[in-house]
Motif scaffolding. Sequence first.
Motif, PDB file in Angstrom:
ATOM      1  N   ASN A  19     -16.030  -7.195   6.570  1.00 19.11           N
ATOM      2  CA  ASN A  19     -14.808  -8.002   6.490  1.00 19.11           C
ATOM      3  C   ASN A  19     -13.930  -7.926   7.730  1.00 19.11           C
ATOM      4  O   ASN A  19     -12.807  -8.425   7.720  1.00 19.11           O
ATOM      5  N   THR A  20     -14.420  -7.277   8.790  1.00 16.14           N
ATOM      6  CA  THR A  20     -13.620  -7.083   9.998  1.00 16.14           C
ATOM      7  C   THR A  20     -14.340  -7.681  11.200  1.00 16.14           C
ATOM      8  O   THR A  20     -15.569  -7.583  11.317  1.00 16.14           O
ATOM      9  N   ASP A  21     -13.571  -8.280  12.078  1.00 19.30           N
ATOM     10  CA  ASP A  21     -14.133  -8.865  13.292  1.00 19.30           C
ATOM     11  C   ASP A  21     -14.403  -7.753  14.311  1.00 19.30           C
ATOM     12  O   ASP A  21     -13.483  -7.215  14.920  1.00 19.30           O
ATOM     13  N   LEU A  22     -15.686  -7.400  14.484  1.00 23.08           N
ATOM     14  CA  LEU A  22     -16.084  -6.321  15.381  1.00 23.08           C
ATOM     15  C   LEU A  22     -16.782  -6.839  16.637  1.00 23.08           C
ATOM     16  O   LEU A  22     -17.397  -6.064  17.374  1.00 23.08           O
ATOM     17  N   VAL A  23     -16.688  -8.152  16.890  1.00 24.24           N
ATOM     18  CA  VAL A  23     -17.355  -8.753  18.039  1.00 24.24           C
ATOM     19  C   VAL A  23     -16.386  -8.806  19.216  1.00 24.24           C
ATOM     20  O   VAL A  23     -15.273  -9.341  19.105  1.00 24.24           O
ATOM     21  N   PHE A  24     -16.820  -8.226  20.341  1.00 25.81           N
ATOM     22  CA  PHE A  24     -16.016  -8.214  21.555  1.00 25.81           C
ATOM     23  C   PHE A  24     -16.861  -8.766  22.703  1.00 25.81           C
ATOM     24  O   PHE A  24     -17.891  -8.186  23.052  1.00 25.81           O
ATOM     25  N   TRP A  25     -16.432  -9.914  23.249  1.00 24.40           N
ATOM     26  CA  TRP A  25     -17.133 -10.554  24.365  1.00 24.40           C
ATOM     27  C   TRP A  25     -18.638 -10.732  24.072  1.00 24.40           C
ATOM     28  O   TRP A  25     -19.495 -10.481  24.910  1.00 24.40           O
TER      29      TRP A  25
END
Length: 477
Positions: free
Chosen positions: A278-284
């Motif tokens: 449920n969390t946005d863990l995408v970075f670049w």
Amino acid sequence: MTIKNHESGEMLGHPKGLFLLFGTEMWERMSYFGMRGIFVLYLTQAATAAAMGWSHLSFEQLQSNALSILGTYAMLVYLTPVIGGWLADNKLGQRKAILIGCLLMMTGQFILGTPHWMIPGLERLFLWCGLTLLIVGNGFFKPNISTMVGDLYTPGDQRRDSAFTIFYMGINLGSILGYFVVGSIGEKINYQYGFLAAGMGMGIGLMLQLFMARRYLGDIGNKPAAQLALAKEGKHKPLSQQERDRIKVVLVLGLFTVMFWTGFEQAAGSMNLFAKYNTDLVFWGWEMPASWLQSVNPLLVVALAPLFASLWVRMDDREPNSPVKFAWGLLMLGVGFLAMVGAALQIDGNPSAKASVVWLILAYFFHTVGELCLSPVGMSMVTKLSPLRYTSLMMGLWYFFTGLANKAAGEVGRLVGEAGPLATFGGVAVSSIICGLVLFLLSDKLVDWMHGAEGKQARGTAIDKSPLSAPYAEIAQ
């Protein structure tokens, strides 16, 4: 009497033995937290479900099953120290108990890490055997390593709370290693290889105790505490009223720790799953392993623990007593869950939405501040208030409360799938804040029951700067 084979001297104002115990605890915690960080993820993957015969379960049922297993495992990890503490006090001595615990936990991790293809049809048996060895090993290890930290200091030594805060840094350095090393291997390569890495970390802790304890700890922990008390007192006397009152303080504060750890241990369960799904863990364009997010807490502990250790010493007569520190810990836990309420509101009603990782980082920050107000102070308090012949047993009882909390944490975590994250996280926030306020009201009475173990009377005690505690310094071998 002088302690034989003891390395005299200090480091950073503390006995050198503290840093040996620091290192041993660091590697044990690397093993424990590394395994815990990937355990529910391992249990909910399709390959594990197929091997364990759980393929008929839905993903939601797999999550509930994994949280239930984690909760039961964590509860038993913290219940067995009562037995391990008794055995150390009465039969083994702390040093032997620690060695037994290290060996059992290392073996348990290796059994969990045995690849499924090597044991077709025995996967479930190996799961339960590995968990059993970890549980029993923790029972021998956990109460005794903490008790030995207290044994390095004489009664009234103001450095004790500071020492446990430094020791607590070892716990959290180990958890950082666990989350990054074991978590990375588990999530990016293979979960069972992660368990093998955790077992290797436990092996390093075992080697430290085997080859360095005699030099830096001398005779501390060699003899059972009950024998030391008998040699000092001549016979086992009934507990005095002062001793009974001090034990009551441990029991009362233990009940409040159940509330704290019930909320705090959501990190490995419901908060871990919330981070994963449920969390946005995408970075670049790169997705961070969910287990890495759990390292925020230990990283903050390592950063903040020296500040807290210095703060308690510098405050001197203005230093809050243990019950007040506990109350602040509960309030900070509640504030942290208010941040989780913010995360739940961000995705409420939208199954495809992802919460900002900032909410979880805020939650971990406030949880860490609460932890530093409560956990190392609690271990220090148990060594201050426990009668000598029951020291490891009382430390085991202290962990018993944490065990109850871990089981409760698993049950609360399962509510996220039933009542939803908003209601669950909000309920924990409100309950924590209420408990903190109640403890503020009880703090004066609890300090009275301590009979001078804290406050001006304790600080006025003449302090022997020797790194050896009174029982070991007085009793002939």
